[in-house]
Design a protein around this motif. Structure first.
Motif, mmCIF file in Angstrom:
data_model
loop_
_atom_site.group_PDB
_atom_site.id
_atom_site.type_symbol
_atom_site.label_atom_id
_atom_site.label_comp_id
_atom_site.label_asym_id
_atom_site.label_seq_id
_atom_site.Cartn_x
_atom_site.Cartn_y
_atom_site.Cartn_z
ATOM 1 N N CYS A 91 7.303 -6.588 -5.692
ATOM 2 C CA CYS A 91 7.111 -6.837 -4.257
ATOM 3 C C CYS A 91 5.835 -6.159 -3.759
ATOM 4 O O CYS A 91 5.047 -6.758 -3.015
ATOM 5 N N ASN A 92 5.601 -4.905 -4.162
ATOM 6 C CA ASN A 92 4.382 -4.198 -3.766
ATOM 7 C C ASN A 92 3.128 -4.906 -4.260
ATOM 8 O O ASN A 92 2.126 -5.002 -3.548
ATOM 9 N N LEU A 93 3.188 -5.418 -5.497
ATOM 10 C CA LEU A 93 2.050 -6.173 -6.026
ATOM 11 C C LEU A 93 1.810 -7.436 -5.200
ATOM 12 O O LEU A 93 0.662 -7.821 -4.948
ATOM 13 N N GLY A 94 2.902 -8.077 -4.763
ATOM 14 C CA GLY A 94 2.768 -9.264 -3.923
ATOM 15 C C GLY A 94 2.125 -8.949 -2.583
ATOM 16 O O GLY A 94 1.261 -9.693 -2.100
ATOM 17 N N ILE A 95 2.526 -7.813 -1.980
ATOM 18 C CA ILE A 95 1.947 -7.421 -0.681
ATOM 19 C C ILE A 95 0.456 -7.138 -0.829
ATOM 20 O O ILE A 95 -0.355 -7.531 0.015
ATOM 21 N N LEU A 96 0.077 -6.459 -1.923
ATOM 22 C CA LEU A 96 -1.345 -6.183 -2.169
ATOM 23 C C LEU A 96 -2.151 -7.473 -2.274
ATOM 24 O O LEU A 96 -3.239 -7.611 -1.699
ATOM 25 N N ARG A 97 -1.618 -8.452 -3.023
ATOM 26 C CA ARG A 97 -2.328 -9.728 -3.165
ATOM 27 C C ARG A 97 -2.409 -10.459 -1.827
ATOM 28 O O ARG A 97 -3.406 -11.108 -1.526
ATOM 29 N N GLU A 98 -1.359 -10.335 -1.025
ATOM 30 C CA GLU A 98 -1.347 -10.984 0.298
ATOM 31 C C GLU A 98 -2.437 -10.397 1.196
ATOM 32 O O GLU A 98 -3.153 -11.142 1.881
ATOM 33 N N ILE A 99 -2.589 -9.074 1.185
ATOM 34 C CA ILE A 99 -3.631 -8.425 1.986
ATOM 35 C C ILE A 99 -5.014 -8.878 1.541
ATOM 36 O O ILE A 99 -5.920 -9.044 2.357
ATOM 37 N N ARG A 100 -5.172 -9.103 0.221
ATOM 38 C CA ARG A 100 -6.477 -9.516 -0.309
ATOM 39 C C ARG A 100 -6.692 -11.024 -0.213
ATOM 40 O O ARG A 100 -7.652 -11.555 -0.759
ATOM 41 N N GLU A 112 -5.108 -13.330 -1.716
ATOM 42 C CA GLU A 112 -4.836 -14.018 -2.979
ATOM 43 C C GLU A 112 -3.390 -14.545 -2.911
ATOM 44 O O GLU A 112 -2.488 -14.066 -3.587
ATOM 45 N N TYR A 113 -3.206 -15.571 -2.074
ATOM 46 C CA TYR A 113 -1.856 -15.954 -1.680
ATOM 47 C C TYR A 113 -1.052 -16.581 -2.814
ATOM 48 O O TYR A 113 0.169 -16.383 -2.896
ATOM 49 N N LYS A 125 -12.433 -10.319 -8.677
ATOM 50 C CA LYS A 125 -11.034 -9.918 -8.715
ATOM 51 C C LYS A 125 -10.311 -10.535 -9.906
ATOM 52 O O LYS A 125 -9.397 -9.927 -10.468
ATOM 53 N N ALA A 126 -10.714 -11.743 -10.278
ATOM 54 C CA ALA A 126 -10.105 -12.374 -11.451
ATOM 55 C C ALA A 126 -10.371 -11.529 -12.699
ATOM 56 O O ALA A 126 -9.494 -11.335 -13.547
#
Length: 651
Positions: free
Chosen positions: A118-127, A129-130, A353-354
């Protein structure tokens, strides 16, 4: 591992290691709770000291503690390390969450695995990277689905990321699932969050005001009854969004000001930035630019701290709009340049980022290999400690173990070689397909990026004439429209397909520019009533050459009223009919001499090339016909019929 820089630091870590390894399991868990307490209080430096001390003795923990205790402690410590790095604004909290997941998987700690995903998902959302954030939330959902509240929370996260990707139908489906789960749980705060999310999603979809306010009012009632400050802040923010989107800026100011104060109270930086941005725009719309810019400046400071580039893009876009509305053309142009520059930089950042993601995955694999080695070493140490019996039995056991290990090792090498061969063959096949696909995309991108040189030349001449005639406002409008058209062309050239609505928007900008040149005698019309323009996808910039030919060779030479009608319909394929009341094909052929003939030849070759590439890329039947138009048996101009494979957003 951390780098210990001094003798005193080594001494401190040594004392900590002896104390930690010699204490009871209960005391060890108390230290983990103490780290968590520091995180909650925002005392990240104090948390870091304990975390780094434990990471320093990671190998000793694995060798001396039971498997369950060792990996439970390390999983929690690395998860906390990710939280601390995130809280301190560190660049790489991702790797610590991934390491935490690896340790948690050893002891099947599904809660720790799910929360880290979940934390990894939130980080990607902020960046922004949906797509990756959705993948991580789905992984988290699989591990947390036994927890009713966490299950509803993950569905809410998935819905929000999908809405940011523009997949609103899927977002609605997930948020409705989240609502059903939250209702079954009976957790009022979670239910309030879901009502807020539905209200926000309905606002972005421009649903009826009554429907939006119905859910926001429900969330407000729960927030007041539970006296939950965070829930109330989010609710006020969504009220502000609603009034912001409906143009009721006075009301928007009221709710966003309340939301700002509440988000400041519990340290929600993302909420503060959003409220400040909306306050800036609302003040600007109400004519108080000085106060609006002050709010925007505060928002930008927080955005830089969060590294939320997408919000910065929105701020530059809004400042451009506000200055343009007030005739501050110099400032508008500066913010428009900043908007374009930042948007372009995000494309390059996505590639970087990739690479970083690949690096993180490599580090995770390396950690996994280190864990396997540590496990084998632990097994050997236990065998040594448990050795009993006479020397001959021990030698026999060693011989048997050695022979077994040798056989297993040989089998493993053989299996590994077979797997490597299969992997290389599969990789080679994928690379060939990817190269072929990229070649087709590169050719399409090159074709789409070629703006017609005659069009650019005439546009510049038109601007020059307007400037010489001292028509400054008109020339500025012309330049702004041209910049928007060029930006859309650049954005679309990077995509394989776009919605029909986006294509019509691009063509509208193009036709508006041509109208400035052709004059008030020229009129155009789009008819797409028979097509769902949001769901149907088309190759970008495919129709523009046909329309340009109609303008240049059909309507431009014609005297009097000039009409262009573009109609879309679908029945198995997507059909576009382009009709003009120009001079017709026969007369146009007579006029094709010199430079004009060269332009026409280039345009038709470009069209044929695109058709060939689309047939390779998309399959299906792609074709077009050009003929004289004879509605009711009377000649009126030229008719072009274009057929494309039927595509939707789900394909």
């Amino acid at each position: 591992m951390i780098l210990v820089k001094s003798i005193w630091q080594r001494y401190i870590y040594l004392i900590f290691a002896l104390c930690f390894l010699s204490t009871t399991a209960y005391a060890k868990y108390e230290i983990i709770d103490e780290i968590t307490s520091y995180e909650v209080q925002g005392k990240f430096d104090s948390a870091s000291i304990l975390i780094d001390s434990i990471i320093q003795i990671r190998d000793q923990i694995i060798h001396t503690q039971s498997e369950e205790d060792a990996y439970y402690i390390l999983s929690r410590v690395y998860g906390s390390k990710g939280n601390v790095e995130w809280g301190k604004g560190g660049a790489t909290p991702d790797s610590f969450y991934i390491q935490s997941i690896e340790y948690a998987k050893v002891i099947n700690d599904s809660i720790a695995i799910g929360l880290n995903y979940c934390n990894l998902g939130i980080l990607r959302e902020i960046r922004a990277e949906y797509a990756e954030s959705v993948d991580y939330y789905i992984q988290a959902y699989k591990y947390l689905e036994k927890s009713c509240i966490q299950k509803s929370r993950m569905l809410d996260h998935i819905s929000y990321s999908l809405s940011l990707m523009g997949k609103n139908d899927e977002a609605l489906e997930y948020i409705r699932k989240a609502l059903r789960v939250a209702q079954d749980c009976g957790d009022q705060v979670m239910l309030g969050n879901i009502y807020n999310a539905i209200g926000s999603l309905y606002t972005s979809l421009n649903k009826e005001a009554d429907s939006i306010l119905f859910y926001l009012n429900k969330a407000q009632k729960i927030a007041n009854e539970s006296d939950n400050l965070e829930l109330r802040s989010i609710n006020n923010s969504h009220y502000g969004d609603f009034y912001f989107n409906t143009g009721q800026f006075e009301q928007s100011l009221k709710y966003n000001q309340i939301s700002l104060e509440e988000s400041e109270a519990f340290g929600d930086l993302d909420g503060q930035a959003e409220s400040l941005r909306r306050l800036g725009f609302a003040h600007g719309k109400l004519g108080d630019m000085e106060r609006g810019i002050a709010y925007y400046d505060k928002a930008l400071k927080i955005v830089d701290q969060l590294d939320a580039s997408n919000m910065k893009v929105e701020i530059f876009s809004e400042l451009f709009e506000l200055h343009e509305e007030r005739g501050n053309y110099r400032e508008a142009l500066e913010y428009h340049k900043a908007f374009i520059t930042l948007q372009d930089s995000l494309v390059g950042l996505a590639k970087s980022k990739a690479y970083d993601n690949i690096l993180v995955k490599y580090e995770a694999e390396k950690l996994k290999a280190a864990n396997e080695i540590a496990e084998r070493e632990k097994l050997i140490a236990q065998n040594k400690a448990d050795r009993r019996g006479d020397y001959l039995i021990l030698l026999s056991l060693i011989a048997i173990a050695f022979a077994t290990s040798t056989l297993l090792f040989i089998n493993r090498i053989r299996s590994k070689k077979k797997a490597e061969i299969l992997s290389l063959e599969l990789k080679d096949a994928r690379e060939r397909l990817e190269i072929e696909r990229k070649l087709n995309r590169s050719e399409l991108t090159a074709l789409r990026s070629q703006l017609n040189p005659h069009f650019i030349f005439n546009t510049i001449n038109s601007v020059q004439d307007l400037v010489l005639q001292n028509q400054t406002d008109t020339s500025y409008d012309y330049l702004v429209n041209l910049s928007k058209l060029v930006r859309l062309a650049l954005e679309h050239s990077e995509q394989e397909s776009i919605s029909l609505e986006q294509e019509i928007c691009f063509l509208t900008h193009y036709l508006n520019l041509e109208k400035l040149r052709l004059g008030e005698d020229f009129a155009y019309n789009f008819d797409c009533d028979e097509v769902e323009s949001m769901s149907v996808k088309v190759p970008p910039m495919f129709l523009q050459p046909f329309i340009e030919n109609a303008l240049w060779h059909g309507l431009l030479p014609k005297e009097g009223t000039k009409e262009l009608n573009i109609k879309f319909s679908q029945n198995g394929t997507l059909k576009c009919v382009i009709e003009d009341n120009g001079i017709g094909r026969d007369e146009a052929l007579k006029k094709k001499k010199g430079p004009e003939g060269t332009h026409a030849s280039f345009a038709l070759k470009a069209i044929d090339k695109q058709v060939d590439l689309f047939r390779k890329q998309f399959g299906g039947e792609v074709n077009y016909t050009i003929d004289n138009a004879f509605p009711n048996g009377k000649f009126v101009g030229t008719r072009v019929e274009v057929n494309l494979p039927f595509m939707t957003k789900t394909q």
